[in-house]
Motif scaffolding. Structure first.
Motif, short mmCIF file in Angstrom:
data_model
loop_
_atom_site.label_atom_id
_atom_site.label_comp_id
_atom_site.label_asym_id
_atom_site.label_seq_id
_atom_site.Cartn_x
_atom_site.Cartn_y
_atom_site.Cartn_z
N LEU A 1 -51.04 -28.49 -53.59
CA LEU A 1 -50.07 -28.15 -52.68
C LEU A 1 -48.84 -29.01 -52.56
O LEU A 1 -49.10 -30.14 -52.25
CB LEU A 1 -50.73 -27.94 -51.29
N HIS A 2 -47.57 -28.45 -52.94
CA HIS A 2 -46.60 -29.36 -52.72
C HIS A 2 -45.90 -28.93 -51.39
O HIS A 2 -45.62 -27.66 -51.09
CB HIS A 2 -45.50 -28.95 -53.78
N HIS A 3 -45.62 -30.05 -50.48
CA HIS A 3 -45.49 -29.67 -49.14
C HIS A 3 -44.82 -30.88 -48.27
O HIS A 3 -44.74 -31.80 -48.98
CB HIS A 3 -46.69 -29.18 -48.30
N SER B 1 -43.39 -29.01 -42.06
CA SER B 1 -42.98 -27.34 -42.64
C SER B 1 -44.23 -26.82 -42.10
O SER B 1 -45.36 -26.83 -42.17
CB SER B 1 -43.38 -27.35 -43.96
N PRO B 2 -43.63 -25.60 -41.02
CA PRO B 2 -44.76 -24.61 -40.59
C PRO B 2 -45.30 -23.58 -41.74
O PRO B 2 -46.66 -23.40 -41.66
CB PRO B 2 -43.79 -23.63 -39.56
N PHE B 3 -44.66 -23.32 -42.65
CA PHE B 3 -45.15 -22.51 -43.89
C PHE B 3 -46.31 -23.29 -44.49
O PHE B 3 -47.38 -22.76 -44.96
CB PHE B 3 -44.41 -21.86 -44.46
N ALA B 4 -45.96 -24.64 -44.53
CA ALA B 4 -46.99 -25.30 -45.32
C ALA B 4 -48.33 -25.62 -44.31
O ALA B 4 -49.50 -25.80 -44.74
CB ALA B 4 -46.46 -26.94 -45.54
N THR C 1 -40.74 -24.11 -49.15
CA THR C 1 -41.84 -25.01 -49.08
C THR C 1 -43.10 -23.91 -48.26
O THR C 1 -42.60 -23.18 -47.40
CB THR C 1 -41.82 -26.11 -48.27
N PRO C 2 -44.18 -24.27 -48.91
CA PRO C 2 -44.60 -24.82 -50.07
C PRO C 2 -44.87 -24.14 -51.22
O PRO C 2 -44.67 -23.11 -51.29
CB PRO C 2 -46.13 -25.10 -49.27
N LEU C 3 -45.39 -24.78 -52.26
CA LEU C 3 -45.81 -24.38 -53.55
C LEU C 3 -47.32 -24.58 -53.77
O LEU C 3 -47.53 -25.83 -53.37
CB LEU C 3 -45.02 -24.99 -54.83
N LEU C 4 -47.76 -23.69 -54.53
CA LEU C 4 -49.32 -24.22 -54.96
C LEU C 4 -49.24 -24.02 -56.32
O LEU C 4 -48.91 -23.22 -57.31
CB LEU C 4 -50.04 -23.03 -54.38
N ASP D 1 -44.53 -18.96 -52.20
CA ASP D 1 -44.55 -17.90 -51.17
C ASP D 1 -45.93 -17.83 -50.60
O ASP D 1 -47.03 -17.73 -51.25
CB ASP D 1 -43.92 -16.65 -51.30
N THR D 2 -46.29 -18.23 -49.23
CA THR D 2 -47.42 -18.03 -48.90
C THR D 2 -48.20 -16.80 -48.77
O THR D 2 -49.48 -16.79 -48.75
CB THR D 2 -47.48 -18.70 -47.20
N ALA D 3 -47.53 -15.86 -48.73
CA ALA D 3 -48.06 -14.66 -48.88
C ALA D 3 -48.92 -14.40 -50.28
O ALA D 3 -50.20 -13.92 -50.33
CB ALA D 3 -47.10 -13.45 -48.91
#
Length: 311
Positions: free
Chosen positions: A6-8, A12-15, A53-56, A65-67
């Motif tokens: 996980l790149h974060h 970061s809230p989405f992280a 942010t973030p990337l997996l 995208d977290t979705a």
């Protein structure tokens, strides 16, 4: 299977949404800290332009995208389920609302002048200025809520969440699902990152209790990895094959075409590559980087724009 990377960055809230989903799944992962503002050369080496942010990362596959990250984690470890069979549609609808309307109301309220001053109180003035300039560039052209309008909307949204939690521990039932993680992270930002603004949560004790329950899920087991090491992982790996995936053509753009993929709004920097998959839920482009080698970059369809690059 290759490590989950996980790149974060911590605030970061989405992280936080992704970190908590990893904890819910009981997963081990590698943690790569990235800058909160541009430039992000190591991120762009993997994505070709996308900088949110973030990337997996899994080997040479990069998920944006977290979705989409939620879908990938569900495939990686199906139980406990982020998308329970009887709630799949509703969970996705609530998640999309939370990641957009709720998120932007929360951010506009939390990062009002008072909130921004509190967030950067311990940092030099240039840090706040750089952050404001970076986010201003990312949101160019967006219609942003003013703090007063955001406060009213945020209070209304919090009451709606409280109604959902009136007689059950989580938003859609007895167990958390993807809707809970999507709604949690903007409220986490208000409560944990800008506590000076967290008084707005006190009118909804059901929401506060739910936040506490979600917090106990934790972040799983993380080990640090440098961004240089993560790029080396990509360079040493081969992207997973996409042959045989169903092709859904909604644009008249053939597989093998050179394309760009970019977010519809906020952080619209495009990533360019060769379209190797366009399924009903995602786009995948292949690209070459001198450091990362050949990578596949994956985006969800919803919220992203596919365009052909014409010479």
């Amino acid at each position: 299977m290759a490590d989950l990377i996980l790149h974060h960055y911590p605030m970061s809230p989405f992280a936080e949404k992704a970190r908590l989903m990893l904890g819910f799944k009981g997963l081990s992962w590698r943690s790569v800290f990235i800058p909160s503002v541009m430039p992000k050369p190591d991120v762009v080496a993997l994505t070709g332009g996308y900088r949110r942010t973030p990337l997996l990362q899994i080997g040479a596959d990069i998920y944006c995208d977290t979705a989409l990250i939620a879908e990938v984690l569900e495939h990686h470890r199906p139980e406990p389920a982020l998308f329970p069979a009887h709630l799949k549609g509703l969970a996705r609808v609530v998640s999309q609302w939370a990641d957009t309307s709720l998120f932007w109301a929360s951010m506009a309220y939390s990062l009002s002048p008072k909130g921004a001053a509190a967030l950067f109180a311990s940092q030099p003035p240039e840090a706040a200025q750089a952050f404001a300039a970076d986010r201003g560039a990312m949101s160019s052209g967006m219609n942003r809520l003013r703090p007063g309008d955001a406060a009213g909307a945020y209070r209304s949204y919090l009451r709606r969440l409280a109604h959902m939690l009136h007689d059950q521990p989580y938003l859609l039932g007895e167990q958390p699902c993807v809707a809970d993680f999507a709604a949690y992270h903007p409220l986490w930002f208000t409560r944990r990152m800008v506590p000076a603004m967290s008084g707005i949560l006190e009118a909804t004790p059901e929401v506060l209790a739910w936040l506490d329950r979600m917090h106990t899920l934790g972040h799983g087991s993380a080990q640090r990895l440098s961004s240089t090491e993560a790029i080396a992982v990509a360079a040493a790996a081969t992207p997973e094959p996409v042959a045989g995936e169903h092709f859904q053509d909604d644009h008249g753009i053939a597989l093998g075409s050179r394309v760009t993929v970019a977010a519809e709004s906020f952080g619209t920097e495009p990533s360019e590559g060769i379209l190797v998959a366009a399924t009903r839920t995602r786009y995948t482009i292949a690209r070459e980087d001198e450091r990362a080698g050949r990578v596949h970059v994956h985006f969800p369809r919803i919220g992203y724009v596919l365009k052909e690059v014409r010479v």
